[in-house]
Design a protein around this motif. Structure first.
Motif, short mmCIF file in Angstrom:
data_model
loop_
_atom_site.label_atom_id
_atom_site.label_comp_id
_atom_site.label_asym_id
_atom_site.label_seq_id
_atom_site.Cartn_x
_atom_site.Cartn_y
_atom_site.Cartn_z
N SER A 179 0.80 -1.13 0.04
CA SER A 179 0.04 0.01 0.10
C SER A 179 0.89 1.22 -0.01
CB SER A 179 -0.70 -0.33 1.30
OG SER A 179 -1.68 1.13 1.30
N CYS A 180 0.70 2.15 -0.72
CA CYS A 180 1.62 3.28 -1.08
C CYS A 180 0.95 4.54 -0.96
CB CYS A 180 2.45 3.17 -2.54
SG CYS A 180 3.35 1.45 -2.90
N ALA A 181 1.75 5.54 -0.69
CA ALA A 181 1.39 6.99 -0.90
C ALA A 181 2.39 7.84 -0.96
CB ALA A 181 0.77 7.41 0.81
N GLN A 182 2.04 9.01 -1.93
CA GLN A 182 3.30 9.88 -2.24
C GLN A 182 2.61 11.40 -2.38
OE1 GLN A 182 6.21 9.03 -5.72
NE2 GLN A 182 4.33 10.21 -6.72
N TYR A 183 3.67 12.16 -2.03
CA TYR A 183 3.22 13.65 -2.30
C TYR A 183 4.28 14.34 -3.29
CZ TYR A 183 1.16 13.82 2.22
OH TYR A 183 0.09 13.74 3.13
N GLU A 184 3.93 15.12 -4.21
CA GLU A 184 4.88 15.75 -5.05
C GLU A 184 5.06 17.07 -4.17
OE1 GLU A 184 5.71 17.59 -9.37
OE2 GLU A 184 4.16 16.12 -9.14
N LEU A 198 16.55 6.28 -0.84
CA LEU A 198 15.77 5.09 -0.57
C LEU A 198 16.16 4.91 0.99
CD1 LEU A 198 16.44 2.63 -3.41
CD2 LEU A 198 14.61 4.44 -3.28
N PHE A 199 14.92 4.69 1.87
CA PHE A 199 15.01 4.73 3.33
C PHE A 199 14.21 3.50 3.48
CE2 PHE A 199 15.33 8.90 2.44
CZ PHE A 199 16.07 9.63 3.18
N PHE A 200 15.38 2.55 4.42
CA PHE A 200 14.66 1.26 4.80
C PHE A 200 14.59 1.04 6.42
CE2 PHE A 200 17.28 0.84 0.94
CZ PHE A 200 16.51 0.01 0.15
N GLY A 201 13.50 0.40 6.68
CA GLY A 201 13.37 0.20 8.02
C GLY A 201 12.05 0.42 8.68
N SER A 202 11.99 0.98 9.86
CA SER A 202 10.66 1.52 10.70
C SER A 202 9.72 2.45 9.97
CB SER A 202 10.92 1.41 12.22
OG SER A 202 11.80 2.68 12.26
N VAL A 203 10.70 3.22 9.29
CA VAL A 203 9.98 4.34 8.41
C VAL A 203 8.93 3.76 7.70
CG1 VAL A 203 11.75 4.42 6.73
CG2 VAL A 203 10.13 6.56 7.38
N SER A 204 9.07 2.55 7.05
CA SER A 204 8.12 2.08 6.08
C SER A 204 8.15 0.48 6.26
CB SER A 204 8.70 2.46 4.64
OG SER A 204 7.55 1.90 3.70
N PRO A 205 7.36 -0.18 7.19
CA PRO A 205 7.45 -1.38 7.64
C PRO A 205 6.96 -2.36 6.37
CG PRO A 205 6.61 -0.14 9.29
CD PRO A 205 6.52 0.85 8.09
N GLY A 206 7.99 -3.28 5.84
CA GLY A 206 7.70 -4.36 4.90
C GLY A 206 8.05 -3.53 3.54
N ASP A 231 -0.20 -1.58 11.43
CA ASP A 231 -1.37 -1.24 11.76
C ASP A 231 -1.86 0.28 11.30
OD1 ASP A 231 -2.01 -3.55 13.17
OD2 ASP A 231 -1.32 -3.06 14.99
N LYS A 232 -0.98 0.81 10.81
CA LYS A 232 -0.97 2.19 10.47
C LYS A 232 -1.06 1.93 8.93
CE LYS A 232 2.06 4.34 13.63
NZ LYS A 232 3.20 5.55 14.09
N THR A 233 -1.85 3.25 8.25
CA THR A 233 -1.95 3.35 6.71
C THR A 233 -0.74 3.72 6.30
OG1 THR A 233 -2.90 5.60 6.91
CG2 THR A 233 -4.41 3.66 7.09
N GLU A 236 -0.50 7.52 6.95
CA GLU A 236 -0.02 7.88 8.22
C GLU A 236 1.61 7.87 8.31
OE1 GLU A 236 -3.38 6.84 11.28
OE2 GLU A 236 -2.58 5.11 10.20
N HIS A 237 2.03 6.68 7.58
CA HIS A 237 3.66 6.66 7.74
C HIS A 237 4.23 7.61 7.15
CE1 HIS A 237 4.38 2.74 9.96
NE2 HIS A 237 3.34 2.30 9.45
N LEU A 238 3.61 8.10 5.90
CA LEU A 238 4.23 9.11 5.02
C LEU A 238 4.37 10.45 5.71
CD1 LEU A 238 5.43 10.01 2.43
CD2 LEU A 238 3.31 10.20 1.36
N ASN A 239 3.16 10.72 6.50
CA ASN A 239 3.20 11.82 7.11
C ASN A 239 4.20 12.11 8.20
OD1 ASN A 239 1.32 13.15 5.54
ND2 ASN A 239 -0.53 12.18 6.94
N GLU A 240 4.38 10.68 8.96
CA GLU A 240 5.69 10.86 9.82
C GLU A 240 6.91 11.02 9.42
OE1 GLU A 240 4.99 7.20 11.95
OE2 GLU A 240 3.12 7.72 12.84
N PHE A 241 7.15 10.32 8.34
CA PHE A 241 8.36 10.45 7.47
C PHE A 241 8.61 11.83 6.96
CE2 PHE A 241 10.69 9.94 3.34
CZ PHE A 241 11.78 9.63 4.04
N VAL A 242 7.81 12.68 6.41
CA VAL A 242 7.86 13.71 6.05
C VAL A 242 8.06 14.78 7.12
CG1 VAL A 242 6.37 15.95 4.90
CG2 VAL A 242 6.40 13.75 3.95
N LYS A 243 7.47 14.61 8.39
CA LYS A 243 7.76 15.63 9.48
C LYS A 243 9.36 15.46 10.00
CE LYS A 243 3.12 15.64 11.49
NZ LYS A 243 2.12 15.48 12.70
#
Length: 243
Positions: A179-184, A198-206, A231-233, A236-243
């Motif tokens: 399941s993916c999400a993206q901002y320009e 490319l970032f690996f780990g808890s920032v983007s599980p799986g 359990d997050k969408t 939600e993970h993308l918004n955390e990453f951007v912050k």
């Protein structure tokens, strides 16, 4: 009944290239797409291999190249950075960041120049096998039409409904589907705006997160996750990453 030799469903790069090649070899071709504007909305980070374009005979055009890439930055789960570019190592691949809205239209125009007929806002709704081919029923600008073709090319994505209707196994089990999400984004401060990151780990599980530069301070920023790992969408993970 509309008659054609080959019907291509889906006017992404694969569908347009298939339509172009078939038309160049003398077939009567119709290319349909359910969207009203080819290439929009985009559903990728817009990165493409230079070698891949060359193998397909697609000549680079500055109209649809947003960024010429020089390398890649890999960020491990513990924060370790690995920078790879042609100044430090012979990379097997290099690439561009595209403007997909322009690139997809460019590919469709090439198909049209080759002789293919393009029909937008044409959504396939049913498939029927007949003795001399296949009949596709479609909604075309609110009107039901039927297209009879000897060959149908299903270029309608990884979850192809055309393939499924034809009896092919075109579905992917949820545990294997990201399941993916993206901002320009604009105003992005990048350490190197000629490298993808490319970032690996808890920032983007799986999965992984990406920053694909499209300009000095413009980038596609997104990620993909496996729902079996979080359990997050994705958003939600993308918004955390951007912050």
């Amino acid at each position: 009944m509309i008659e054609t030799d080959i019907l291509v469903v889906g006017a992404g790069p694969s569908g347009s290239l298939a339509a172009k090649e078939a038309a160049l070899h003398g077939a009567k071709v119709i290319l349909i797409d359910r969207k009203s504007a080819i290439g929009s909305p985009k559903r990728c980070a817009e990165g493409v291999s230079k070698n891949g374009l060359a193998e397909l005979g697609i000549k680079p055009d500055p109209r649809w190249i947003a960024r010429d890439l020089k390398g890649v930055r890999l960020v491990a789960p513990n924060g370790t950075n690995v920078w790879l570019d042609n100044d430090t190592i012979q990379l097997p691949e290099s690439g561009y960041i595209l403007e997909r809205k322009v690139f997809d239209k460019h590919m469709a125009m090439d198909a049209a120049r080759a002789g293919a007929t393009i029909m937008i806002k044409t959504n396939a709704t049913a498939l029927e096998r007949v003795e001399d081919g296949i009949i596709i029923t479609a909604d075309h600008f609110g009107e039901e039409i039927k297209i009879h073709a000897h060959i149908v090319i299903a270029a309608d994505g990884p979850e192809s409904k055309i393939g499924r209707w034809a009896g092919l196994e075109s579905s992917t089990a949820p545990e294997y589907m990201e399941s993916c999400a993206q901002y320009e984004m604009a105003g992005v401060e990048m350490e190197n705006n000629r490298d993808i990151a490319l970032f690996f780990g808890s920032v983007s599980p799986g999965g992984y997160a990406w920053i694909f530069p499209k300009g000095d301070d413009i980038a596609n920023v997104g990620l993909g996750v496996l729902k079996t790992h979080t359990d997050k969408t994705a958003i939600e993970h993308l918004n955390e990453f951007v912050k």
